[in-house]
Design a protein around this motif. Structure first.
Motif, short mmCIF file in Angstrom:
data_model
loop_
_atom_site.label_atom_id
_atom_site.label_comp_id
_atom_site.label_asym_id
_atom_site.label_seq_id
_atom_site.Cartn_x
_atom_site.Cartn_y
_atom_site.Cartn_z
N ARG A 1 -3.41 -0.56 2.70
CA ARG A 1 -2.17 -0.91 2.02
C ARG A 1 -2.36 -2.19 1.20
O ARG A 1 -1.90 -2.29 0.06
N GLN B 1 0.37 5.66 -6.22
CA GLN B 1 1.58 6.00 -5.46
C GLN B 1 1.26 7.03 -4.38
O GLN B 1 1.75 6.94 -3.24
N VAL B 2 0.39 8.01 -4.75
CA VAL B 2 0.00 9.03 -3.75
C VAL B 2 -0.75 8.36 -2.62
O VAL B 2 -0.54 8.67 -1.43
N GLU C 1 -0.43 5.31 -1.58
CA GLU C 1 0.50 4.55 -0.75
C GLU C 1 1.21 5.48 0.24
O GLU C 1 1.43 5.12 1.41
N GLN C 2 1.56 6.68 -0.21
CA GLN C 2 2.22 7.64 0.69
C GLN C 2 1.27 8.03 1.81
O GLN C 2 1.67 8.11 2.98
N ILE C 3 -0.04 8.26 1.43
CA ILE C 3 -1.03 8.63 2.46
C ILE C 3 -1.18 7.50 3.44
O ILE C 3 -1.30 7.70 4.66
N ASN C 4 -1.17 6.28 2.97
CA ASN C 4 -1.33 5.11 3.85
C ASN C 4 -0.15 4.99 4.80
O ASN C 4 -0.32 4.68 5.99
N ASN C 5 1.05 5.25 4.30
CA ASN C 5 2.24 5.16 5.16
C ASN C 5 2.17 6.23 6.26
O ASN C 5 2.48 5.97 7.43
N GLN C 6 1.75 7.41 5.87
CA GLN C 6 1.65 8.50 6.86
C GLN C 6 0.58 8.18 7.89
O GLN C 6 0.75 8.45 9.09
N THR C 7 -0.55 7.55 7.42
CA THR C 7 -1.63 7.18 8.36
C THR C 7 -1.12 6.13 9.33
O THR C 7 -1.44 6.16 10.54
N LYS D 1 0.04 6.80 -10.91
CA LYS D 1 0.52 7.92 -10.08
C LYS D 1 -0.38 8.12 -8.88
O LYS D 1 0.08 8.38 -7.76
#
Length: 671
Positions: free
Chosen positions: A535, A490-491, A493-499, A487
């Motif tokens: 990532r 996954q969080v 990965e979301q932070i990386n996408n936003q960055t 989990k």
């Protein structure tokens, strides 16, 4: 009949004769040997001293001869003239003058020493000397010349030779010589100086040496005899080995012993040897030996005379007493000795008379007793017949008793054998029972050990079961932890996408601003690059976490399966523990029963032992009864036999009594 050589008189004569002759011979021979050794020792010392003194005189003479060479050697003018004549070219007149001067000097030396026969200077280039004859050149090939050259100034003394070493002497003349290398003042070799002397000089010197009937000679170190007073002793002395400068020893040659004394010359290295036959040394000792022989003969004659008197004084009375004893041995007891002297022979005669008197009295008493013995023998014969009849009856009764006792003993022995066999079988059963009890005890010990091990195994099993349960709980929590990690990834990965989106927006805004946003553009690019790397790292970590989660899931599954198997194993251990406990209880029961059985067998064994002892006692008593009966029967038979023998002995006693009376009647005890 005693032979003459076995008589006491002859033995006394021989003892006296041999003792006197042996004593005289022993004293004489000891004196002879002592005197012979003393004379030999004194003569040896005197002879050695004589030889030493003679050798010293010869050395003095030889040194005097060597001075001739020294005179030539020290005459430098003469040596230079010799050197000039041999090695330089000079005219004829001068050569003749030098030659005359040299010969004149040599002749002067020759005439000044009357013992010298010739003086020569030898050289390969030329030779000259006192002889009028031409000097031959063969000397250069001879050994003595070569050894002199090699000696380099040392004197070499040469043994006598016919006509000398150059062959220039007179016929039938022996010459000895001395040779030496001559050197000039420059130490250059001029030649070999040879001086010859008449050998008669040595013989005359030896003739003056006085030894006790001995012979003297001079010998080279090689063994060649230089001079001798008696040529017959040359061969015996030539091979003698002389190890010291002087000494003495004995040899035996041609069956004759001789004393040898010697002295080695310090000048010539020749040996002066004295050869003295010992038969001349012992001449005075032989006189003592002859006196000893005469004394022995005189002592032998004296021993014969004294021995005859001893035989006459001792032997004859003994012969008379011997004859009287022989007469008495034939039955005449009326004989008596009339020898009345007070010595041992007279005492022997008195003892003989007393013996005859006692024998006469003894025979009289014996005759009376013989009659009584004859009467007693007749009574013994009658009693023996009665005893023989009683012994027959006792023997028959004893044989019947012995037969019954023997049958009883045989039955008792047979019962004893059966009892012993039964006892052996009981022993075998007891041994088997003991072996079974030992085996049961071993099984019980093993079962106790198995129970102990099973108890430890169950304790370990329970501990392992608790450990497995704990591990299962930890595996569940570990699986939950891996879910939480997934989990978090996954969080991330979301932070990386936003960055990444943020960096893209920042780049767009920086491009709008233009030159003022170039710095911000660089930051936006770095953030974008960092987001890209993050990532990739998250993807790698996600893959690893996913693999760990799969492994944990598989491990949990396998662990659950093994837990079921382990539970089955725990049950099997519990069943095995119950089996060991059952075996232990059964073995305790078996051992208890075996103990009761062993006790019963032991009681039966004691009963059999008591029974065997009773039967053995019966058998022993029966055997003793049989043995006593047999012994009584044997004694009865023996008594019967003895009774019969007694009858025979009584008859013989009667016969002997008659014979004794008849024998006693032969002795004459009165005139």
């Amino acid at each position: 009949m005693i032979s003459r050589f076995q008589s006491v008189g002859t033995k006394l004569f021989l003892i006296f004769f041999i003792s006197i002759v042996t004593f005289v011979l022993t004293v004489g021979l000891v004196s002879y040997n002592i005197s012979k050794n003393t004379i030999s020792s004194q003569v040896s010392k005197a002879s050695l001293q004589t030889v030493v003194q003679a050798s010293e005189k010869l050395d003095f003479m030889f040194r005097d001869f060597e001075t001739i060479s020294s005179q030539i050697q020290t005459n430098t003018e003469l040596m230079d003239q010799m050197w000039k004549l041999l090695y330089f070219e000079v005219d004829q007149d001068e050569r003749v003058a030098i030659h005359r001067k040299i010969l004149s000097s040599m002749n002067l030396l020759l005439h000044s020493n009357p013992n010298a026969e010739g003086i020569y200077l030898l050289n390969e280039k030329g030779s000259f000397g006192t002889s009028n004859q031409k000097i031959p050149t063969q000397f250069m090939e001879q050994d003595w010349y070569k050894k002199t050259i090699e000696g380099g100034g040392k004197f070499f003394w040469l043994a006598p030779r016919e006509r000398g070493y150059l062959g220039l002497g007179k016929e039938n003349t022996q010459l000895f010589a001395v040779a030496q290398v001559l050197k000039n003042s420059l130490n250059e070799t001029v030649g070999v100086l040879l001086i010859e002397f008449d050998a008669n000089l040595l013989s005359e010197t030896l003739d003056k040496v006085k030894l006790e009937s001995g012979n003297v000679l001079i010998r080279e170190s090689s063994g060649q005899v230089v001079a001798s007073t008696d040529p017959s002793f040359t061969d015996q002395v030539a091979s003698l080995k002389l190890d010291e400068a002087e000494g003495q020893f004995s040899i035996k040659a041609n069956g004759m012993e001789a004393l040898v004394v010697y002295k080695v010359s310090d000048v010539t290295n020749w040996s002066l040897i004295g050869f003295i036959p010992k038969q001349f040394l012992y001449a005075e000792a032989n006189y003592i030996f002859r006196i000893t022989v005469l004394c022995a003969i005189s002592a032998a004659l004296l021993a014969v005379v004294i021995g005859y008197l001893i035989v006459r004084r001792v032997g004859r009375p003994l012969i008379q007493i011997r004859d009287l004893m022989q007469t008495g041995a034939k039955g005449n007891l009326t004989v008596k000795s009339d020898h009345r002297s007070k010595d041992e022979i007279g005492q022997l005669g008195n003892s003989f008379n007393e013996m005859i008197e006692k024998i006469t009295s003894l025979i009289s008493d014996t005759s009376v007793l013989a009659g009584k013995v004859l009467h007693t023998a007749n009574e013994i014969v009658s009693g023996s017949d009665k005893t023989s009849t009683s012994a027959k009856e006792i023997a028959m009764a004893t044989e019947s008793i012995a037969s019954g006792a023997g049958t009883l003993a045989e039955e008792a022995m047979r019962s004893n054998e059966i009892t012993q066999n039964t006892q052996l079988q009981l022993l075998s059963v007891a041994e088997s029972n003991s072996e079974i009890s030992a085996s049961a005890s071993e099984v019980m010990l093993i079962s106790n050990e198995g129970i102990h091990h099973m108890s430890n195994l169950m304790t370990d099993t329970y501990t392992a079961e608790d450990t497995l349960r704990t591990m299962a709980d930890k595996m569940g929590r570990l699986q939950e932890s891996t879910g939480s990690i997934e989990k978090i990834i996954q969080v991330m990965e979301q932070i990386n996408n936003q960055t990444n989106i943020l960096s893209l927006n920042a780049a767009i805004e920086a491009s709008r601003v233009g030159a003022a946003g170039k710095g911000f553009m660089v930051v936006a690019q770095e953030m974008r690059s960092l987001a890209s790397q993050s990532r990739e790292s998250i993807q790698v970590v996600s893959g690893i976490i996913h693999a760990i989660q799969e492994e944990i899931t598989g491990t949990v599954s396998s662990f659950l399966e093994s837990r079921q198997i382990y539970s089955a194993q725990v049950n099997a251990v519990k069943e095995a523990n119950a089996i060991f406990q059952s075996v232990h209880d059964s073995m305790e029961h078996v051992i208890s029963k075996l103990g009761d059985s062993t006790l019963l067998i032991q009681q039966l064994k004691e009963s059999q032992t008591a029974l065997g002892e009773s039967i053995g006692n019966v058998s022993a008593v029966s055997q003793q009864a049989s043995a006593v009966s047999e012994e009584v029967a044997s004694q009865s038979s023996e008594q019967l036999k003895i009774s019969r023998e007694l009858v025979g002995l009584s008859t013989q006693l009667k016969q002997l009594s008659d014979a004794l009376k008849e024998s006693l009647s032969k002795f004459k005890i009165s005139e």
